[in-house]
Design an enzyme around this catalytic site. Structure first.
Site, PDB file in Angstrom:
ATOM      1  N   HIS A 261     -70.947  38.269  38.948  1.00 29.69           N
ATOM      2  CA  HIS A 261     -69.972  39.031  38.171  1.00 29.69           C
ATOM      3  C   HIS A 261     -70.376  39.094  36.699  1.00 29.69           C
ATOM      4  O   HIS A 261     -71.515  38.794  36.352  1.00 29.69           O
ATOM      5  CB  HIS A 261     -68.573  38.479  38.395  1.00 29.69           C
ATOM      6  CG  HIS A 261     -68.272  38.235  39.844  1.00 29.69           C
ATOM      7  ND1 HIS A 261     -68.131  39.252  40.754  1.00 29.69           N
ATOM      8  CD2 HIS A 261     -68.176  37.071  40.555  1.00 29.69           C
ATOM      9  CE1 HIS A 261     -67.929  38.744  41.962  1.00 29.69           C
ATOM     10  NE2 HIS A 261     -67.961  37.434  41.865  1.00 29.69           N
TER      11      HIS A 261
ATOM     12  N   GLU B 201     -64.260  32.966  37.325  1.00 29.40           N
ATOM     13  CA  GLU B 201     -65.530  32.744  38.012  1.00 29.40           C
ATOM     14  C   GLU B 201     -66.705  33.218  37.163  1.00 29.40           C
ATOM     15  O   GLU B 201     -67.758  32.567  37.135  1.00 29.40           O
ATOM     16  CB  GLU B 201     -65.528  33.480  39.350  1.00 29.40           C
ATOM     17  CG  GLU B 201     -66.814  33.303  40.146  1.00 29.40           C
ATOM     18  CD  GLU B 201     -66.866  34.160  41.397  1.00 29.40           C
ATOM     19  OE1 GLU B 201     -67.859  34.040  42.152  1.00 29.40           O
ATOM     20  OE2 GLU B 201     -65.931  34.963  41.622  1.00 29.40           O
TER      21      GLU B 201
ATOM     22  N   HIS C  28     -72.146  31.667  42.448  1.00 25.79           N
ATOM     23  CA  HIS C  28     -70.761  32.092  42.608  1.00 25.79           C
ATOM     24  C   HIS C  28     -69.849  30.887  42.822  1.00 25.79           C
ATOM     25  O   HIS C  28     -70.306  29.761  42.983  1.00 25.79           O
ATOM     26  CB  HIS C  28     -70.631  33.032  43.810  1.00 25.79           C
ATOM     27  CG  HIS C  28     -71.285  34.358  43.614  1.00 25.79           C
ATOM     28  ND1 HIS C  28     -70.626  35.435  43.066  1.00 25.79           N
ATOM     29  CD2 HIS C  28     -72.539  34.786  43.882  1.00 25.79           C
ATOM     30  CE1 HIS C  28     -71.450  36.471  42.998  1.00 25.79           C
ATOM     31  NE2 HIS C  28     -72.620  36.093  43.491  1.00 25.79           N
TER      32      HIS C  28
ATOM     33  N   GLU D 277     -72.079  29.500  46.886  1.00 28.08           N
ATOM     34  CA  GLU D 277     -70.674  29.376  46.521  1.00 28.08           C
ATOM     35  C   GLU D 277     -70.477  27.896  46.224  1.00 28.08           C
ATOM     36  O   GLU D 277     -70.451  27.063  47.127  1.00 28.08           O
ATOM     37  CB  GLU D 277     -69.764  29.819  47.679  1.00 28.08           C
ATOM     38  CG  GLU D 277     -69.900  31.272  48.071  1.00 28.08           C
ATOM     39  CD  GLU D 277     -69.125  32.204  47.154  1.00 28.08           C
ATOM     40  OE1 GLU D 277     -68.540  31.712  46.172  1.00 28.08           O
ATOM     41  OE2 GLU D 277     -69.113  33.415  47.412  1.00 28.08           O
TER      42      GLU D 277
END
Length: 328
Positions: free
Chosen positions: A116, A153, A209, A291
């Site tokens: 992101h 995040e 992430h 993750e």
């Protein structure tokens, strides 16, 4: 990557064929999962039962919103490459693409993709446009998720990326980030993120992430590319080396951080294979996603918001990458 958007449809929990993946991971890092068993036995790894429902909002979030990225001032802080955000880890002092030393990774190129972008929430129309990921089309990018207290995040991934870059540069690697310091102001799109690694001819690439699953779902998982040959996507040549990279990162991550393998994906191995992520489908170099934990679980959120733990996360990821590159 708390995803339900650009690059991530909510995955379904996998409950079959646990043994082969568990054996593969344990064989690769003999002490890592044993260490986790001991850690769990003394209470450090408790939190959430296995086999719970899958993620509510994985890092490719469906509907980006400004709330996820907190505030403009937060976005500005997270974009700065010159500090470790809370002073508990090494600041990034080298420019992208410039090796910081002459260690064992001299001549190796690593591309780090911070999931992101803190500025995405200001550019919803741009990040919502569709891009080709080989198998189909998906959104360019998403805002990502956040903790219940509003820690985004995008801030987390950029901070870990800075820490990871500093470690790898000390090992002699040339390190490139897909975005940094507010440039570009949004994105880049998932197909461009893959292209950056390809153009750099990276020896290894990783996308960082944090998930946005349901409370009680906790732990990390590493996402590896499955075999895809459709449209612009052809992962057949990188499936094997990407799996090796993913297994090494998973083994070192659990050992260094103490974070348990996901209790809601991967059957307890911390390893998941996907064929619907543009960042993997379009890669021509060994690449995985990680993750690091679930931002919506209180126990994981306490770790993800700790600068000391983020330094451990960067160290665990780096050790897996170094191990992989030394053997390649």
């Amino acid at each position: 990557m708390s995803y339900v958007g650009p690059d991530f449809d909510p995955p379904r929990p996998r409950r079959t064929r646990r043994a082969p993946l568990t054996v593969a991971l344990a064989a690769l890092v003999p002490g890592a999962l044993l260490g986790w068993v001991v850690y769990d036995a003394v209470g450090g790894g408790s939190g959430g039962g296995s086999g719970q429902a899958g993620p509510v909002a994985s890092s490719a979030s469906s509907a980006p919103s400004a709330a996820v990225s907190s505030s403009p001032s937060d976005a500005a802080r997270s974009a700065s490459p010159s500090s470790s955000e809370d002073g508990k880890g090494p600041a990034a002092t080298q420019s992208d693409g410039v090796p910081a030393g002459s260690g064992s990774l001299k001549g190796k190129v690593v591309v780090i993709d911070p999931g992101h972008n803190p500025g995405n929430f200001r550019h919803t129309s741009e990040i919502n446009r569709q891009v080709d990921i080989g198998t189909n089309s998906k959104e360019c990018d998403t805002t990502g998720t956040s903790t219940n207290a509003g820690y985004a995040e995008a801030r987390f991934t950029l901070d870990v990326a800075h820490r990871l870059r500093a470690i790898l540069q000390k090992e002699g690697a040339t390190v490139k980030l897909t975005h940094d310091d507010g440039s570009p102001a949004w994105g880049p799109c998932v197909n461009e993120r893959a292209r950056i690694g390809n153009t750099a001819r990276a020896d290894a690439a990783i996308s960082i992430h944090a998930d946005g699953s349901a409370p009680g779902n906790r732990g990390f998982h590493v996402i590896m590319p499955g075999s895809v040959h459709a449209g612009a996507a052809d992962t057949r040549a990188i499936v094997g080396p990407s799996r090796e990279l993913g297994e090494r990162i998973a083994g070192d991550f659990v050992r260094v951080t103490g974070e348990p393998p996901s209790n809601y994906l991967g059957g307890g191995t911390g390893l998941v294979t996907r064929t619907d992520l543009g960042g993997l489908n379009l890669s021509t170099v060994p690449k995985v996603f990680i993750e690091c934990g679930n931002m919506r679980d209180s126990k994981d959120a306490a770790l993800l918001t700790s600068g000391a733990w983020r330094q451990k996360a960067a160290q665990g990821i780096s050790e897996g990458i170094v191990s992989f590159l030394r053997e390649s």
